[in-house]
Design an enzyme around this catalytic site. Sequence first.
Site, PDB file in Angstrom:
ATOM      1  N   ASP A  48      38.620 -23.081  38.147  1.00  0.00           N
ATOM      2  CA  ASP A  48      37.201 -23.394  38.526  1.00  0.00           C
ATOM      3  C   ASP A  48      36.302 -22.498  37.949  1.00  0.00           C
ATOM      4  OD1 ASP A  48      35.379 -24.575  40.231  1.00  0.00           O
ATOM      5  OD2 ASP A  48      35.651 -23.151  42.141  1.00  0.00           O
ATOM      6  N   GLY A  86      31.552 -25.467  35.011  1.00  0.00           N
ATOM      7  CA  GLY A  86      30.268 -25.960  35.076  1.00  0.00           C
ATOM      8  C   GLY A  86      29.350 -24.906  35.090  1.00  0.00           C
ATOM      9  N   HIS A 130      33.943 -27.394  30.385  1.00  0.00           N
ATOM     10  CA  HIS A 130      35.136 -28.139  30.418  1.00  0.00           C
ATOM     11  C   HIS A 130      35.769 -27.907  29.152  1.00  0.00           C
ATOM     12  CE1 HIS A 130      34.234 -29.321  34.443  1.00  0.00           C
ATOM     13  NE2 HIS A 130      33.325 -30.318  34.117  1.00  0.00           N
ATOM     14  N   SER A 168      41.097 -33.061  40.686  1.00  0.00           N
ATOM     15  CA  SER A 168      41.250 -33.400  41.791  1.00  0.00           C
ATOM     16  C   SER A 168      41.027 -34.827  42.248  1.00  0.00           C
ATOM     17  CB  SER A 168      40.683 -32.580  42.652  1.00  0.00           C
ATOM     18  OG  SER A 168      39.904 -33.051  43.661  1.00  0.00           O
ATOM     19  N   LEU A 187      59.401 -23.398  29.847  1.00  0.00           N
ATOM     20  CA  LEU A 187      58.610 -23.325  30.574  1.00  0.00           C
ATOM     21  C   LEU A 187      58.287 -24.723  31.293  1.00  0.00           C
ATOM     22  CD1 LEU A 187      55.816 -21.951  32.147  1.00  0.00           C
ATOM     23  CD2 LEU A 187      54.671 -22.408  30.050  1.00  0.00           C
ATOM     24  N   ARG A 233      43.054 -18.714  42.011  1.00  0.00           N
ATOM     25  CA  ARG A 233      41.669 -19.369  41.971  1.00  0.00           C
ATOM     26  C   ARG A 233      40.691 -18.614  41.030  1.00  0.00           C
ATOM     27  NH1 ARG A 233      39.148 -23.829  45.617  1.00  0.00           N
ATOM     28  NH2 ARG A 233      37.382 -24.391  44.292  1.00  0.00           N
ATOM     29  N   ARG A 288      38.963 -20.855  48.625  1.00  0.00           N
ATOM     30  CA  ARG A 288      39.860 -22.053  49.361  1.00  0.00           C
ATOM     31  C   ARG A 288      40.682 -22.938  48.409  1.00  0.00           C
ATOM     32  NH1 ARG A 288      34.037 -23.436  48.749  1.00  0.00           N
ATOM     33  NH2 ARG A 288      33.638 -24.747  46.849  1.00  0.00           N
ATOM     34  N   SER A 338      41.169 -26.320  48.369  1.00  0.00           N
ATOM     35  CA  SER A 338      40.729 -27.600  47.961  1.00  0.00           C
ATOM     36  C   SER A 338      41.789 -28.737  47.841  1.00  0.00           C
ATOM     37  CB  SER A 338      40.030 -27.245  46.488  1.00  0.00           C
ATOM     38  OG  SER A 338      38.865 -26.508  46.729  1.00  0.00           O
TER      39      SER A 338
END
Length: 239
Positions: free
Chosen positions: A19, A22, A36, A64, A130, A180, A186, A188
């Site tokens: 996150d 932006g 991004h 998401s 991995l 996060r 949170r 999400s």
Amino acid sequence: MAQSRSTAGQGLHVAIIMDGNGRWAQARGLPRVFGHVAGARAVRRCVRTAGALGLRTLTLFAFSSANWMRPAPEVDALCALMTRHLREEQARLRAAGVRLEVIGRRDRLPGELLEAIEEAERQTSTGTQLCLRLAIDYSSRESILGAARRFHVETARGGAPAGFGRLLATGAEDVDLLIRTGGEQRLSDFLLWECAWAELHFTRVAWPDFGARELRRALRSFAARERRFGALPEKGSAA
Ligand code: FPP
């Protein structure tokens, strides 16, 4: 069983909610999509570090199911970016022994992205160092609902489902550490079932600035925690 970790990273399943792209761009006076693009570079760095640290699985939340609600130009740019990233990275992943898997719905993805996913999964299918899982058009609630439907069908057919978790499309591999970035705290709708016993690490660092140092820091914090899974502390540790 109570448990603590000393070897940072080795054999762990780390999941990351990437996150802050932006805001990272806007803070630099750039359009959001530049965040991004920088985020995709951070993905490359993080995968390299994860391999070097011996993680077993790295699951990244790339898109998401709720992200379809973003403006169409941003959604299109994200899909194009993921397509390009998969095409450019597959040879590198294969050479590094990384097996790529994509979790989430596939029926709503643009054809080019779907082809890039299938090709990258094919090209890397023999990797053993991995497992890199990208969550694209992913919703944990939807995944759990799907498992509930499959459970119901199997039960109605007289089968004896061996466990609910195995019916999750994602394989239900428990997450050890959930990170996060970007300052929010949170989940999400990300890996809700799989994070039942995960340790949580929230950082204000925006995803494009997340690198080896931050991943190591998160793993050090994880290693210092005692995982009790509801049991009592191990003998010898403070009561
Ligand atoms: C959240 O930041 C990030 C996303 C919705 C997309 C994540 C995508 C990437 C890291 C790049 C592409 C992925 C791959 C696998 C190449 P945000 O836009 O919500 O940031 P904000 O909270 O600052 O607005």
